[in-house]
Design a protein around this motif. Structure first.
Motif, PDB file in Angstrom:
ATOM      1  N   ARG A 163       0.893  -1.182  -0.165  1.00 38.29           N
ATOM      2  CA  ARG A 163       0.100  -0.003   0.001  1.00 38.29           C
ATOM      3  C   ARG A 163       0.889   1.196   0.123  1.00 38.29           C
ATOM      4  O   ARG A 163       0.487   2.148  -0.570  1.00 38.29           O
ATOM      5  N   ILE A 166       1.966   1.692  -3.291  1.00 36.77           N
ATOM      6  CA  ILE A 166       1.115   2.239  -4.345  1.00 36.77           C
ATOM      7  C   ILE A 166       0.946   3.724  -4.315  1.00 36.77           C
ATOM      8  O   ILE A 166       0.997   4.483  -5.166  1.00 36.77           O
ATOM      9  N   GLU A 189      -3.139  -0.101  -9.918  1.00 34.30           N
ATOM     10  CA  GLU A 189      -3.502   0.311  -8.637  1.00 34.30           C
ATOM     11  C   GLU A 189      -4.659  -0.918  -8.126  1.00 34.30           C
ATOM     12  O   GLU A 189      -4.312  -1.249  -6.993  1.00 34.30           O
ATOM     13  N   GLN A 190      -5.424  -1.127  -9.027  1.00 35.65           N
ATOM     14  CA  GLN A 190      -6.418  -1.974  -8.373  1.00 35.65           C
ATOM     15  C   GLN A 190      -5.727  -3.522  -8.267  1.00 35.65           C
ATOM     16  O   GLN A 190      -6.196  -4.157  -7.418  1.00 35.65           O
ATOM     17  N   ASN A 193      -3.616  -3.194  -5.014  1.00 40.94           N
ATOM     18  CA  ASN A 193      -4.533  -3.238  -3.904  1.00 40.94           C
ATOM     19  C   ASN A 193      -5.072  -4.804  -3.796  1.00 40.94           C
ATOM     20  O   ASN A 193      -5.306  -5.065  -2.443  1.00 40.94           O
ATOM     21  N   ASN A 197      -4.693  -6.691  -0.008  1.00 39.00           N
ATOM     22  CA  ASN A 197      -5.976  -7.138   0.520  1.00 39.00           C
ATOM     23  C   ASN A 197      -5.715  -8.880   0.876  1.00 39.00           C
ATOM     24  O   ASN A 197      -5.997  -9.150   1.899  1.00 39.00           O
TER      25      ASN A 197
END
Length: 219
Positions: A163, A166, A189-190, A193, A197
């Motif tokens: 993160r 990013i 970025e998607q 992330n 996660n």
């Protein structure tokens, strides 16, 4: 035989049942004291499996009434549990039947108490073995919980590093340090992330491996 009859009669007066059978020239008997069986043997004092001059085995029925006798109780291979009395010139067995009856009852009660103590000791050993097994299982569960906690910390650091990365990449693109289209940046970025996660132990639920204290009743 009068001695055995007298002994059985005296035992029955004390609530002790007895029985007998003949094996060779030895009368084998037993008295039931509670749940304990006390072995009794009555045989010629100097008996060693004798035979008469015709080679016939001498039995209890063929012995003269004056033959000196020996009466014993308890297993012969256990010194502390074995007692015996013999006819002597000073006294005959029939004169000490009361003493023998008392010894039989004491012997039986002692054996019974010992058997109870042995059973108590056995149960306690089993319980201690179970307690030790539970301690080992609890130690294993605690070690697994600690390992899961450390893993959560490592996974969270990896997720936070991604993160942070990013954020740094987005700042670099905005500053013009890197040339990347808005659409491409958004797709990256998607994806990044999503990886973070997946690693994050709170989001993935991995933290449940150590949130609740392990209980042996649950396994």
């Amino acid at each position: 035989m009068r001695i055995l009859n007298g002994l059985f009669w005296a035992l029955r007066k004390q609530g002790v049942e007895a029985s007998a059978y003949v094996h060779d020239f030895t009368i084998c008997a037993s008295a039931k004291v509670g749940d304990t069986t006390v072995p009794i043997e009555l045989e010629p004092r100097n008996s060693k499996g004798r035979s008469n001059r015709w080679g016939n085995h001498i039995t209890s029925q063929s012995l003269p009434a004056s033959t000196p006798l020996r009466l014993s109780i308890g297993p012969t291979w256990i010194d502390d549990a074995f007692r015996e009395w013999t006819d002597t010139s000073e006294h005959r067995l029939e004169h000490i039947l009361a003493e023998i009856v008392v010894e039989i009852i004491v012997h039986g009660e002692s054996d019974y108490r010992q058997s109870l103590q042995d059973e108590i000791d056995r149960i306690e050993e089993e319980r201690e073995a179970e307690r030790e097994q539970r301690r080992q299982q609890q130690a294993r569960l605690n070690a697994e919980r600690l390992a899961a906690l450390k893993l959560s910390g490592e996974l969270l650091r990896q997720a936070q590093d991604i993160r942070s990365l990013i954020a740094s990449v987005k700042a670099a693109v905005v500053a013009g340090t890197h040339s990347l289209g808005a659409g491409e940046l958004a797709l990256w970025e998607q994806w990044a992330n999503g990886v973070a996660n997946e690693l994050d132990p709170v989001i993935s639920g991995q933290v449940w491996d150590h949130l609740i204290e392990p209980d042996l009743e649950d396994i």
